[in-house]
Structure formats: structure tokens, C-alpha cells
Design an enzyme around this catalytic site. Structure first.
Site, short mmCIF file in Angstrom:
data_model
loop_
_atom_site.label_atom_id
_atom_site.label_comp_id
_atom_site.label_asym_id
_atom_site.label_seq_id
_atom_site.Cartn_x
_atom_site.Cartn_y
_atom_site.Cartn_z
N ASP A 31 0.85 -1.19 0.00
CA ASP A 31 0.00 0.00 0.00
C ASP A 31 0.89 1.24 0.00
O ASP A 31 1.90 1.31 0.71
CB ASP A 31 -0.91 0.00 1.23
CG ASP A 31 -2.06 0.99 1.10
OD1 ASP A 31 -3.21 0.55 0.98
OD2 ASP A 31 -1.78 2.22 1.12
N ILE A 32 0.51 2.24 -0.78
CA ILE A 32 1.33 3.45 -0.92
C ILE A 32 1.28 4.30 0.36
O ILE A 32 2.17 5.13 0.58
CB ILE A 32 0.82 4.26 -2.15
CG1 ILE A 32 1.90 5.17 -2.69
CG2 ILE A 32 -0.44 5.06 -1.82
CD1 ILE A 32 1.59 5.75 -4.06
N ASN A 88 -12.96 -3.16 2.53
CA ASN A 88 -13.81 -1.99 2.68
C ASN A 88 -14.84 -1.99 1.56
O ASN A 88 -14.50 -2.24 0.39
CB ASN A 88 -12.98 -0.70 2.63
CG ASN A 88 -12.13 -0.51 3.87
OD1 ASN A 88 -12.56 -0.84 4.97
ND2 ASN A 88 -10.91 -0.01 3.69
N HIS A 101 -10.06 -5.29 -3.28
CA HIS A 101 -8.74 -5.48 -2.68
C HIS A 101 -8.90 -5.89 -1.23
O HIS A 101 -9.77 -5.40 -0.52
CB HIS A 101 -7.88 -4.22 -2.80
CG HIS A 101 -8.56 -2.96 -2.37
ND1 HIS A 101 -9.43 -2.28 -3.18
CD2 HIS A 101 -8.50 -2.26 -1.21
CE1 HIS A 101 -9.88 -1.21 -2.55
NE2 HIS A 101 -9.34 -1.17 -1.35
P1 5GP Z 1 -9.70 1.43 0.18
O1 5GP Z 1 -9.79 2.70 1.00
O2 5GP Z 1 -10.36 1.60 -1.18
O3 5GP Z 1 -10.13 0.20 0.91
O4 5GP Z 1 -8.14 1.22 -0.02
C1 5GP Z 1 -7.43 1.74 -1.09
C2 5GP Z 1 -5.98 1.66 -0.71
O5 5GP Z 1 -5.22 1.87 -1.87
C3 5GP Z 1 -5.56 2.74 0.31
O6 5GP Z 1 -5.03 2.10 1.47
C4 5GP Z 1 -4.52 3.55 -0.45
O7 5GP Z 1 -3.44 3.97 0.36
C5 5GP Z 1 -4.08 2.60 -1.53
N1 5GP Z 1 -3.64 3.25 -2.75
C6 5GP Z 1 -4.26 4.29 -3.40
N2 5GP Z 1 -3.58 4.60 -4.52
C7 5GP Z 1 -2.52 3.76 -4.58
C8 5GP Z 1 -1.45 3.60 -5.52
O8 5GP Z 1 -1.34 4.28 -6.53
N3 5GP Z 1 -0.53 2.62 -5.25
C9 5GP Z 1 -0.61 1.84 -4.13
N4 5GP Z 1 0.35 0.91 -3.96
N5 5GP Z 1 -1.62 1.95 -3.24
C10 5GP Z 1 -2.55 2.90 -3.46
#
Ligand code: 5GP
Ligand code: ZN
Length: 115
Positions: A31-32, A88, A101
Site C-alpha cells: 500500500d502506498i 472496505n 482489494h
Molecule cells: P480502500 O480505502 O479503497 O479500501 O483502499 C485503497 C488503498 O489503496 C488505500 O489504502 C490507499 O493507500 C491505496 N492506494 C491508493 N492509490 C494507490 C497507488 O497508486 N498505489 C498503491 N500501492 N496503493 C494505493
């Protein structure tokens, strides 16, 4: 591949990512914006919007996501100390990226319930 999907672009290599594990149907990368010492995302190679779109026929890809998460936990050294697996779904859960994810979080104690 879905148009304008960030994680489909990661799968296609159009957006860089830090690979942790890969299988025929899944891909795991860091995760970034990590929320724990280990924060890895496990995604299916097939575009599925979120866990709310899963059906009874998706058991195979779900099982593969879980076994990938187990492999990540082992390689990250958190299989014994413990880890959290999170899907989520939708706005109230803070779901930002509309490609399924599984968050793999570990490496520190995590309280319950989450904030
Ligand atoms: P969500 O909030 O949709 O469950 O999680 C999305 C996740 O994707 C977040 O934890 C966010 O930090 C991660 N994320 C968003 N953009 C990128 C990206 O470009 N690269 C990576 N590796 N993670 C990302
Ligand atoms: Zn996608």
C-alpha cells in the site's frame, strides 16, 4: 481491464507498484500509504468492483485471495504474531479504489474495534 481503474493499471504495469506476491489470479503489492508496518493489498487480476459485487460463483477467486494473503503473511514474518484482513465496501467504510482489494495489515498490535 476496466477503463480508468487504478488497480487495473497497476496490473497492466502502467502504474508502478511494489510487488510482494503474485499468482495466476491474484497480485499482492505494498500500500502506498501504509497504516501498519506490513500493509499489503491483494487484488484479483479480474476486475471486480468490491466485495458487495461478489456472488456465489466467485468462491475460487476469493479462496485464491486468501491463500495469497497467507503467503504474504508468511513472507512478511507476521503469520505467527497475527494480522488483520479487511475488505472496505462503500463510502462509510472509506472505500476509495473501486477494484476489489484485501488489505493485509500486521506488524503491530491493532485494537478492536478499529477507529
Ligand atoms: P480502500 O480505502 O479503497 O479500501 O483502499 C485503497 C488503498 O489503496 C488505500 O489504502 C490507499 O493507500 C491505496 N492506494 C491508493 N492509490 C494507490 C497507488 O497508486 N498505489 C498503491 N500501492 N496503493 C494505493
Ligand atoms: Zn480494475
Amino acid at each position: 481491464m476496466a477503463d480508468d481503474c487504478l488497480f487495473c493499471k497497476i496490473l497492466a504495469g502502467e502504474v508502478p507498484s511494489s510487488e510482494v506476491h503474485s499468482t495466476g489470479g491474484t497480485y499482492a503489492f505494498r500500500d502506498i500509504n501504509p497504516q501498519a508496518p506490513t500493509h499489503v493489498l491483494v487484488i484479483p487480476r479480474r476486475h471486480i468492483a468490491n466485495a458487495g459485487d461478489l456472488g456465489a460463483g466467485d468462491g475460487g477467486v476469493l479462496a485464491e485471495m486468501i491463500t495469497t494473503a497467507q503467503a504474504v503473511a508468511a513472507s512478511e514474518g507476521i503469520a505467527e504474531s497475527g494480522y488483520r484482513l479487511v475488505f472496505n465496501v462503500g463510502d462509510d467504510a472509506g472505500n476509495l479504489v473501486p477494484h476489489l482489494h484485501l488489505h493485509v495489515l500486521g506488524g503491530r498490535p491493532m485494537g478492536w474495534p478499529p477507529g
